[in-house]
Design an enzyme around this catalytic site. Structure first.
Site, PDB file in Angstrom:
ATOM      1  N   ASP A 117      -4.353  -2.087   2.372  1.00  0.00           N
ATOM      2  CA  ASP A 117      -4.728  -1.512   1.677  1.00  0.00           C
ATOM      3  C   ASP A 117      -4.716  -1.233   0.184  1.00  0.00           C
ATOM      4  O   ASP A 117      -4.183  -2.010  -0.273  1.00  0.00           O
ATOM      5  CB  ASP A 117      -4.627   0.293   2.457  1.00  0.00           C
ATOM      6  CG  ASP A 117      -5.158   0.953   1.737  1.00  0.00           C
ATOM      7  OD1 ASP A 117      -6.097   0.673   1.082  1.00  0.00           O
ATOM      8  OD2 ASP A 117      -4.395   2.379   1.579  1.00  0.00           O
ATOM      9  N   GLY A 148      -6.523  -2.479   7.271  1.00  0.00           N
ATOM     10  CA  GLY A 148      -6.640  -1.475   6.301  1.00  0.00           C
ATOM     11  C   GLY A 148      -6.446   0.024   5.955  1.00  0.00           C
ATOM     12  O   GLY A 148      -5.722  -0.200   6.301  1.00  0.00           O
ATOM     13  N   HIS A 149      -7.161   0.603   4.985  1.00  0.00           N
ATOM     14  CA  HIS A 149      -6.924   2.254   4.445  1.00  0.00           C
ATOM     15  C   HIS A 149      -7.165   3.123   5.424  1.00  0.00           C
ATOM     16  O   HIS A 149      -6.200   3.440   6.012  1.00  0.00           O
ATOM     17  CB  HIS A 149      -8.233   2.497   3.524  1.00  0.00           C
ATOM     18  CG  HIS A 149      -8.014   3.835   3.276  1.00  0.00           C
ATOM     19  ND1 HIS A 149      -6.784   4.118   2.321  1.00  0.00           N
ATOM     20  CD2 HIS A 149      -8.413   5.269   3.655  1.00  0.00           C
ATOM     21  CE1 HIS A 149      -6.734   5.592   1.876  1.00  0.00           C
ATOM     22  NE2 HIS A 149      -8.044   6.374   2.018  1.00  0.00           N
ATOM     23  N   PHE A 150      -8.124   2.554   6.522  1.00  0.00           N
ATOM     24  CA  PHE A 150      -8.521   3.655   7.780  1.00  0.00           C
ATOM     25  C   PHE A 150      -8.220   2.733   9.180  1.00  0.00           C
ATOM     26  O   PHE A 150      -8.783   2.307   9.565  1.00  0.00           O
ATOM     27  CB  PHE A 150      -9.937   3.868   7.990  1.00  0.00           C
ATOM     28  CG  PHE A 150     -10.935   4.856   6.625  1.00  0.00           C
ATOM     29  CD1 PHE A 150     -10.093   6.606   6.767  1.00  0.00           C
ATOM     30  CD2 PHE A 150     -11.135   3.991   5.500  1.00  0.00           C
ATOM     31  CE1 PHE A 150     -10.946   6.979   5.921  1.00  0.00           C
ATOM     32  CE2 PHE A 150     -11.497   5.998   5.007  1.00  0.00           C
ATOM     33  CZ  PHE A 150     -11.130   6.978   4.927  1.00  0.00           C
TER      34      PHE A 150
END
Length: 321
Positions: free
Chosen positions: A242, A268-270
């Protein structure tokens, strides 16, 4: 009817309709899932059924997001303090007196504000890219936001406005996801979010909240003091690639909670978009050991001490007890 089936419900809090997803047995321990920007409880669609066989899982949409009401910014003060109070009142209306928190992105400052106000209600915290440390703020991703916080002008608003465009939302889902996991990403996710973010009134709502994010950063020392004094059991399951909330933010929890379990995942972020099964497995291992029943009720099963080994290089699953 299976307890794993997801029910879609609403509650009226202070005159505002709050949409939420719910699954699991009504008498099971509760886990409250708090989503981030720019999404909604939709982000938990793959996680909820995996937890519902063991927990009562409740995932509201914050006011202004998803299927919850979205009063105009002229009619509701969109600040993180207000959203936290609204979330607390939502839990009270549902009769939730003790629950674990799952926090991601915006869900972190909302959930941690709730924890500061009502520490006795929080049984454990699962943080998935839900930040509470300055070192967790990715420099490039946060540069335009910090510029807006420092001086809100049309010039500083313009780049931040792009964050909620379709391209900006797509980037939040796809950046940091290695090639071998890209095929797991459903474009439905960012198109769903972008459609809801394009509604009338969203520009003022979202710019107001982003401009208020500095109030969360100001509370980081209070959040950290809460960790140290409460010794709340904490599991960090973090997308290690992320660029918004970077891996250093996950590792920092170990400073204030030496028994925290920290897992950096290669995504990553999600992270739920690619690693929902792995995250569910980690949660189902962690929560039975972490949650202590209320005094006098007797433990449902023996608790074990939680130990942590911090991630030190590439994202990976790593815990040593």
């Amino acid at each position: 009817m299976s307890v794993r089936q997801i029910h879609h419900r609403t509650a009226t809090v202070r005159g505002h309709e709050i949409f939420y997803r719910e699954a699991g047995a009504p008498d099971a321990p509760v886990i409250l899932l708090l989503h981030g920007f720019p999404t909604s409880s939709h982000m938990f669609r793959d996680l909820i059924p995996r937890l519902a066989g063991h927990y009562r899982v409740i995932a509201p949409d914050h006011l202004g997001f998803g299927h919850s009401a979205a009063p105009s910014a002229a009619n509701f003060p969109y600040t993180f303090a207000e959203l936290a109070v609204l979330t607390a009142e939502f839990t009270e209306q549902l009769g939730l007196t003790r629950f674990a928190l799952y926090i991601q992105d915006y869900g972190a400052p909302i959930g941690l504000r709730l924890a500061l106000a009502h520490p006795e209600r929080i049984t454990a915290i699962v943080t998935q890219n839900g930040n509470a440390y300055r070192e967790g703020l990715g420099a490039d991703a946060w540069a335009p936001v910090l510029a807006l916080i420092a001086d809100r002008t049309p010039e500083t608003e313009a780049p931040v406005r792009e964050i909620r465009s379709l391209d900006g939302i797509r980037w939040q889902y796809t950046h940091g996801v290695p090639a071998e996991y890209r095929s797991l990403l459903s474009p439905d996710a960012w198109h769903h979010d972008a459609a809801l973010m394009a509604r009338d009134g969203q520009d003022a709502i979202q710019l107001g909240l982003i401009a208020d994010y500095g109030s969360n950063i100001d509370l980081y020392p209070a959040f950290q003091e809460y960790f140290r004094t409460s010794r709340v059991p904490l599991l960090a399951v973090w997308g290690g690639y992320d660029e918004i909330f970077v891996a250093a933010g996950a590792k920092a929890f170990g400073r204030d909670l030496p028994d925290a379990e920290i897992h950096l995942l290669p995504t990553g972020h999600f992270a739920l978009e690619t690693h929902a099964p792995q995250i569910a497995t980690l949660i189902l291992d962690f929560l039975p050991r972490a949650i202590t029943p209320p005094s006098g009720s007797g433990p449902s099963q023996p608790a074990r001490p939680i130990r942590r080994t911090p991630g030190d290089d590439a994202p990976h699953h790593r815990t040593r007890r």
